[in-house]
Write a protein that holds these residues in place. Structure first.
Motif, PDB file in Angstrom:
ATOM      1  N   ARG A 118      19.195  19.822   3.064  1.00  0.00           N
ATOM      2  CA  ARG A 118      20.627  20.076   3.199  1.00  0.00           C
ATOM      3  C   ARG A 118      21.414  18.798   3.489  1.00  0.00           C
ATOM      4  N   THR A 119      20.725  17.774   4.002  1.00  0.00           N
ATOM      5  CA  THR A 119      21.415  16.525   4.343  1.00  0.00           C
ATOM      6  C   THR A 119      20.922  15.364   3.483  1.00  0.00           C
ATOM      7  N   GLY A 120      20.342  15.682   2.316  1.00  0.00           N
ATOM      8  CA  GLY A 120      19.819  14.633   1.457  1.00  0.00           C
ATOM      9  C   GLY A 120      18.347  14.848   1.191  1.00  0.00           C
ATOM     10  N   ASP A 121      17.766  13.964   0.417  1.00  0.00           N
ATOM     11  CA  ASP A 121      16.371  14.117   0.030  1.00  0.00           C
ATOM     12  C   ASP A 121      15.424  13.773   1.175  1.00  0.00           C
ATOM     13  N   LEU A 122      14.273  14.409   1.129  1.00  0.00           N
ATOM     14  CA  LEU A 122      13.154  14.087   2.014  1.00  0.00           C
ATOM     15  C   LEU A 122      11.979  13.706   1.123  1.00  0.00           C
ATOM     16  N   LEU A 123      11.215  12.703   1.546  1.00  0.00           N
ATOM     17  CA  LEU A 123      10.012  12.326   0.820  1.00  0.00           C
ATOM     18  C   LEU A 123       8.852  12.282   1.807  1.00  0.00           C
ATOM     19  N   PHE A 124       7.807  13.037   1.500  1.00  0.00           N
ATOM     20  CA  PHE A 124       6.641  13.136   2.367  1.00  0.00           C
ATOM     21  C   PHE A 124       5.481  12.380   1.721  1.00  0.00           C
TER      22      PHE A 124
ATOM     23  N   VAL B  52       7.274  10.844   6.827  1.00  0.00           N
ATOM     24  CA  VAL B  52       8.445  11.416   6.157  1.00  0.00           C
ATOM     25  C   VAL B  52       9.553  10.375   6.122  1.00  0.00           C
ATOM     26  N   TYR B  53      10.209  10.281   4.987  1.00  0.00           N
ATOM     27  CA  TYR B  53      11.359   9.403   4.784  1.00  0.00           C
ATOM     28  C   TYR B  53      12.581  10.287   4.531  1.00  0.00           C
ATOM     29  N   ARG B  54      13.730   9.879   5.095  1.00  0.00           N
ATOM     30  CA  ARG B  54      14.942  10.656   4.899  1.00  0.00           C
ATOM     31  C   ARG B  54      16.170   9.758   4.982  1.00  0.00           C
ATOM     32  N   ALA B  55      17.318  10.317   4.617  1.00  0.00           N
ATOM     33  CA  ALA B  55      18.566   9.559   4.663  1.00  0.00           C
ATOM     34  C   ALA B  55      19.090   9.464   6.087  1.00  0.00           C
ATOM     35  N   ASN B  56      19.968   8.493   6.324  1.00  0.00           N
ATOM     36  CA  ASN B  56      20.689   8.430   7.586  1.00  0.00           C
ATOM     37  C   ASN B  56      21.672   9.590   7.655  1.00  0.00           C
ATOM     38  N   PRO B  57      21.955  10.103   8.857  1.00  0.00           N
ATOM     39  CA  PRO B  57      22.886  11.228   8.979  1.00  0.00           C
ATOM     40  C   PRO B  57      24.319  10.800   8.699  1.00  0.00           C
ATOM     41  N   GLN B  58      25.099  11.770   8.284  1.00  0.00           N
ATOM     42  CA  GLN B  58      26.521  11.560   8.040  1.00  0.00           C
ATOM     43  C   GLN B  58      27.311  12.576   8.859  1.00  0.00           C
ATOM     44  N   PRO B  59      28.559  12.260   9.212  1.00  0.00           N
ATOM     45  CA  PRO B  59      29.381  13.228   9.934  1.00  0.00           C
ATOM     46  C   PRO B  59      29.477  14.537   9.155  1.00  0.00           C
ATOM     47  N   GLY B  60      29.307  15.630   9.864  1.00  0.00           N
ATOM     48  CA  GLY B  60      29.380  16.936   9.225  1.00  0.00           C
ATOM     49  C   GLY B  60      28.065  17.457   8.697  1.00  0.00           C
ATOM     50  N   ASP B  61      26.989  16.644   8.736  1.00  0.00           N
ATOM     51  CA  ASP B  61      25.689  17.134   8.286  1.00  0.00           C
ATOM     52  C   ASP B  61      25.233  18.305   9.163  1.00  0.00           C
ATOM     53  N   PRO B  62      24.662  19.359   8.580  1.00  0.00           N
ATOM     54  CA  PRO B  62      24.140  20.457   9.401  1.00  0.00           C
ATOM     55  C   PRO B  62      22.963  19.983  10.245  1.00  0.00           C
ATOM     56  N   VAL B  63      22.872  20.513  11.445  1.00  0.00           N
ATOM     57  CA  VAL B  63      21.809  20.141  12.373  1.00  0.00           C
ATOM     58  C   VAL B  63      20.833  21.307  12.487  1.00  0.00           C
ATOM     59  N   PRO B  64      19.537  21.078  12.261  1.00  0.00           N
ATOM     60  CA  PRO B  64      18.575  22.177  12.378  1.00  0.00           C
ATOM     61  C   PRO B  64      18.595  22.756  13.791  1.00  0.00           C
TER      62      PRO B  64
ATOM     63  N   PHE C 236       0.828  -1.204   0.000  1.00  0.00           N
ATOM     64  CA  PHE C 236       0.000   0.000   0.000  1.00  0.00           C
ATOM     65  C   PHE C 236       0.865   1.257   0.000  1.00  0.00           C
ATOM     66  N   LEU C 237       1.888   1.317   0.879  1.00  0.00           N
ATOM     67  CA  LEU C 237       2.788   2.462   0.889  1.00  0.00           C
ATOM     68  C   LEU C 237       3.861   2.282  -0.174  1.00  0.00           C
ATOM     69  N   PRO C 238       4.327   3.373  -0.769  1.00  0.00           N
ATOM     70  CA  PRO C 238       5.350   3.247  -1.814  1.00  0.00           C
ATOM     71  C   PRO C 238       6.671   2.725  -1.258  1.00  0.00           C
ATOM     72  N   PRO C 239       7.475   2.022  -2.089  1.00  0.00           N
ATOM     73  CA  PRO C 239       8.734   1.428  -1.627  1.00  0.00           C
ATOM     74  C   PRO C 239       9.865   2.460  -1.596  1.00  0.00           C
ATOM     75  N   VAL C 240       9.780   3.399  -0.674  1.00  0.00           N
ATOM     76  CA  VAL C 240      10.764   4.482  -0.582  1.00  0.00           C
ATOM     77  C   VAL C 240      12.101   3.906  -0.115  1.00  0.00           C
ATOM     78  N   PRO C 241      13.200   4.116  -0.853  1.00  0.00           N
ATOM     79  CA  PRO C 241      14.474   3.531  -0.462  1.00  0.00           C
ATOM     80  C   PRO C 241      15.211   4.302   0.626  1.00  0.00           C
ATOM     81  N   LEU C 242      14.787   5.540   0.927  1.00  0.00           N
ATOM     82  CA  LEU C 242      15.432   6.292   1.999  1.00  0.00           C
ATOM     83  C   LEU C 242      15.203   5.564   3.326  1.00  0.00           C
ATOM     84  N   PRO C 243      16.224   5.371   4.146  1.00  0.00           N
ATOM     85  CA  PRO C 243      16.132   4.416   5.245  1.00  0.00           C
ATOM     86  C   PRO C 243      15.325   4.857   6.458  1.00  0.00           C
TER      87      PRO C 243
END
Length: 293
Positions: free
Chosen positions: A128-134, A156-168, A84-91
């Motif tokens: 800023r830290t990768g794509d977001l899918l709502f 909401v789907y998003r990427a895993n954080p990486q070192p140096g990613d900006p923090v809101p 039913f939900l789309p197969p979003v690859p963002l983890p």
């Protein structure tokens, strides 16, 4: 699933957006046992629910639970992507908020209920830290007497954080609430709510997974549990109040590493109540508005 995915190409995005308009219809019965269990989990001293007892606001989340077979569960404890939900690859997948409207008649113990769900939109945003899918899902719950509840659910789907990613930057929680309650989000509370909602998402109970794989500092308190606690605060301070609408938005995760506070303040005319949560550092974590009948 590749947990390093951070962006979606045009072809993948178009494929995911083809889920818009997809529907699902499920049936369930409003039984008493889950109500007794959630009442105990919230430390309430409620009367035993009987046939005809009205379902408290947000307690419909105890029904229409996911029942995927064990072999259909993904590495994060959720069902594998697709269906039913789309197969979003963002983890990372999070319950970001929602809007609910109660109609007449109300849901009651003993009701046979049909839930019609529809994918309303799949929206992409480059962060800023990768794509977001709502993904916006609309649910409508019907009993034999008609439409009882409409709900819009934001995922909401998003990427895993990486070192140096900006923090809101965090937002300070409002002070001077009319009502306040401290919540201790220990392992048992999180386990009981996961069990009640048949939620296998490992971020709520698997400390090694949530800290080492998803990079959080502790177990994450369920967004729906926090929303339920906010409505429970309203119920404790305004007994007998009936909700017409409720909208909530998750602002910042809440972890089990420290107690947090839930707050509420009714408007002068008594028609609305502002509700919010504050973590141990004083930051706003969830914001909600309840409109009363």
């Amino acid at each position: 699933m590749n947990t390093d995915i951070r962006t979606l190409d045009a072809a993948k995005l178009a494929h995911l957006q083809s889920w818009v308009g997809k529907t699902e219809t499920l049936s369930d019965d409003i039984t008493a046992a889950p109500l007794r269990a959630l009442s105990a989990t919230l430390d309430r001293d409620d009367a035993d629910p009987l046939p005809g007892t009205a379902l408290p606001a947000l307690w419909h989340w105890l029904y229409f639970l996911p029942h995927q077979r064990q072999s259909e569960i993904g590495p994060d404890g959720h069902a594998k992507r697709g269906g039913f939900l789309p197969p979003v690859p963002l983890p990372r997948r999070m319950w970001a908020g929602g809007r609910l409207q109660w109609h007449q008649p109300v849901l009651q113990v003993g009701d046979a209920v049909k839930r019609i769900s529809r994918i309303e939109s799949v929206t992409h945003k480059a962060g800023r830290t990768g794509d977001l899918l709502f993904v916006l899902v609309k649910h409508e719950l019907h009993n034999a007497r008609g439409l009882a509840l409409s709900e819009e659910h934001d995922i909401v789907y998003r990427a895993n954080p990486q070192p140096g990613d900006p923090v809101p930057p965090p937002q300070a929680a409002a002070q001077g609430a009319a009502w306040t309650r401290a919540i201790v989000p220990d392992d048992v509370l999180l386990f009981r709510y996961s069990a009640l909602t048949f939620n296998g998402h490992r971020i709520h109970y698997d400390r090694r997974y949530v800290t080492e794989v998803e990079g959080y500092p502790g177990l994450i308190v369920h967004g729906p549990l926090i929303a339920t606690l906010l409505v429970d605060l309203l119920r404790q301070n305004l007994p007998g109040a009936r909700l017409l609408n409720f909208q909530f938005r998750a602002v910042r995760p809440v972890f089990d590493i420290a107690p947090f506070k839930i707050h509420g303040t009714p408007s002068p005319d008594g028609k609305t109540v502002q509700l919010w949560t504050e973590d141990h550092e004083g930051w706003l974590t969830m914001q909600a508005t309840a409109t009363l009948a």
